[in-house]
Design an enzyme around this catalytic site. Structure first.
Site, PDB file in Angstrom:
ATOM      1  N   ASN A  52       8.004   3.546  -4.489  1.00 35.10           N
ATOM      2  CA  ASN A  52       8.897   4.550  -3.893  1.00 35.10           C
ATOM      3  C   ASN A  52       8.278   5.118  -2.635  1.00 35.10           C
ATOM      4  OD1 ASN A  52       7.143   6.207  -5.996  1.00 35.10           O
ATOM      5  ND2 ASN A  52       7.866   7.671  -4.473  1.00 35.10           N
ATOM      6  N   CYS A  53       9.132   5.703  -1.781  1.00 40.31           N
ATOM      7  CA  CYS A  53       8.650   6.483  -0.648  1.00 40.31           C
ATOM      8  C   CYS A  53       9.129   7.917  -0.862  1.00 40.31           C
ATOM      9  CB  CYS A  53       9.110   5.896   0.682  1.00 40.31           C
ATOM     10  SG  CYS A  53      10.890   5.897   0.930  1.00 40.31           S
ATOM     11  N   ALA A  54       9.398   8.650   0.213  1.00 40.69           N
ATOM     12  CA  ALA A  54       9.721  10.067   0.070  1.00 40.69           C
ATOM     13  C   ALA A  54      11.003  10.301  -0.698  1.00 40.69           C
ATOM     14  CB  ALA A  54       9.823  10.709   1.452  1.00 40.69           C
TER      15      ALA A  54
END
Length: 521
Positions: A464-466
């Protein structure tokens, strides 16, 4: 590209700690400023000493950033047992630096390094967990942690003969990495001083690039968001040595107290404009949401208002804009391209007018790390910022309003009666209005997303990212339509063959935790 995107997203992991640390540092500096607090904050008073202690604790994140990257990367990239991988990474990173320290003591002079030089900015040396070593910053931590992740993913589960079975798992990974760090440390000793000289030259280039450099940086940072490669644009500036040693976040936080009592202009004190992306996150988002509202059909405006206000508040307060930006990226890519140009231009103009500081986030970031601690001497800079921002709101609104009308773009509230409003589906809106949730908690959402992605057997990897859950699937044909994901609670999805990004929002890391639990059952 898939691996590059995953690595770029992983670099965001340590950054989630910056918001709280920034608030602590900013508030502490305000409370230590006699110009704001009066005689109670004079140096030597109990009040000042107390807040000095609090500030030192707040600087932990900024001062130990390489350690955070070393432990944070495996959390995002390890395929299994992320906690074990993080332990392996931190031990290996410390081992790497102990090797370097010993080599500097023994052979440093042969490579132009004085072992007796005091640790500090510009000396080429740093103290990592009490170890005097080369200042490899974020890059050194990324290289070491990347090696550890690769070894962990390949050898963690490897079966060993019974006689040495006790070394299986984490001890085996650490042992392999131990021997890999010896040549890596030697190579680093040989080439890093030359690389540091190159970095110093690059820093001077960026410092002297002026407004044009700010514009190019801002454009690339924004336009690459859909690819996930924007992390590689800002990370060397914010966390690395591209423009100042240690990165702009660390430099700004550790010099705030100095800036707070100086009568020189902020641009004289900090002639750096590579932390201004938050201007468009706040002012641009206001203009965009206003354009969405006033171009929507009159009978749909109440629904549009209910949809854009939460998105706008999230962007304004925290600087998280992806749900809003991806809405018009899906519907009208031309708007995203224009948005990127306007963003870069706003940063360029702001810098030219003397607006500098740590403005990478939303209003909360602005207040605690800029306005409150520095407002006494630098209020003129912030007045300029706000006036420029209000002008930007008008420009964003005007440009988006014109393009939406001229090109008849189907932004929220302009759909046909049979189509859903795209920021959220109609079902999502009605459920929110009635107080219902599509899927109650993170575990239920994770299960629903997993099923929509074709089930556990169809998942190759997840990270995942932000705001996005990034998944690699085995069979693209098993992925459900986008409206299914929206009915669960996602803002949308992005597909590129077998690579899927589910846009969830700031809660994505908790959904990912539950997602991985399901995969490991």
């Amino acid at each position: 590209m898939k691996r590059i995107q995953r690595f770029g997203a992983a670099m965001y992991t340590p950054a989630i700690l910056f918001a709280f640390a920034g608030i602590v540092v900013g508030v502490s500096i305000v409370f230590q400023n006699p110009n704001i607090m009066g005689s109670i904050a004079e140096p030597g008073t109990t009040w000042s000493q107390f807040w000095g202690v609090i500030a030192n604790g707040g600087w932990t994140v900024f001062m130990q950033l390489p350690l955070l990257f070393a432990v944070g990367i495996p959390i995002s990239l390890a395929n299994k047992q992320q906690g074990r991988a993080a332990l392996e990474s931190i031990v290996t990173y410390l081992t790497f630096n102990y090797f370097l320290s010993a080599m500097i003591t023994s052979w440093g002079t042969k490579f132009g390094i004085d072992p007796n030089t005091a640790v500090g900015t510009g000396t080429g040396l740093a103290s990592i967990a009490g170890i005097t070593t080369l200042d490899t910053g974020m890059l050194g931590a990324l290289v070491v942690s990347g090696i550890v992740v690769a070894v962990h993913n390949k050898y963690y589960d490897k079966k060993l003969p019974d006689a040495i079975g006790t070394f299986r798992g984490t001890p085996f990974v650490v042992a392999i990495c131990f021997f890999l760090m010896i040549p890596l440390a030697l190579i680093t000793l040989m080439i890093w001083p030359k690389f540091q000289n190159g970095l110093l030259g690059m820093q001077e280039f960026f410092k002297n690039s002026g407004s044009i450099g700010i514009w190019v940086y801002g454009l690339l940072q924004k336009i690459l968001i859909p690819t996930g490669l924007h992390h590689f644009i800002y990370a060397p500036f914010v966390y690395g040595d591209a423009v100042v040693t240690g990165g702009t976040s660390v430099y700004w936080a550790t010099h705030l107290k100095e800036f707070a009592v100086s009568g020189s202009t902020l641009k004289e004190l900090y002639p750096i404009g590579f932390s201004l992306s938050g201007l468009s996150k706040v002012f641009g988002s206001i203009g965009i949401c206003l354009a969405f509202y006033f171009t929507s059909k009159p009978e749909k405006r109440k629904k549009v208002l209910a949809l854009v206000v939460p998105a706008a508040l999230t962007a304004i307060l925290t600087g998280v804009t992806e749900p809003l930006e991806f809405t018009f990226l899906f519907l009208a890519p031309v708007l995203f391209a224009v948005h990127a140009v306007l963003d870069a231009t706003l940063q360029m103009v702001a810098f030219a007018l003397g607006v500098v500081g740590d403005f990478g986030g939303g209003i909360i970031n602005w207040i605690v790390l800029n306005w409150l601690p520095l407002g006494y001497y630098h209020s003129a800079t912030y007045i300029t910022q706000v006036v420029l921002g209000l002008i930007a709101v008008v420009i964003w609104f005007g440009v988006f309003y014109f393009l939406i009308k001229k090109m008849n773009l189907k932004t929220p509230g302009r759909e046909s009666e049979s189509e859903e409003i795209k920021l959220y589906s109609k079902k999502e809106y009605m459920d929110k209005k009635e107080g219902n949730n599509h899927v109650g908690d993170d575990s239920k959402k994770a299960l629903a997303y997993l099923n929509a992605l074709g089930g556990s057997e169809n998942i190759e990897s997840v990270t995942n990212c932000a705001t996005r859950l990034r998944v690699v699937v085995k069979e693209e044909s098993l992925i459900e339509p986008e409206n299914i994901f929206k009915s669960i609670g996602a803002h949308g999805i992005v597909k590129n063959k077998n690579n899927v990004q589910v846009i969830i929002g700031p809660s994505v890391e908790f959904v990912r935790d539950e997602f991985e639990k399901l995969l490991n059952k």
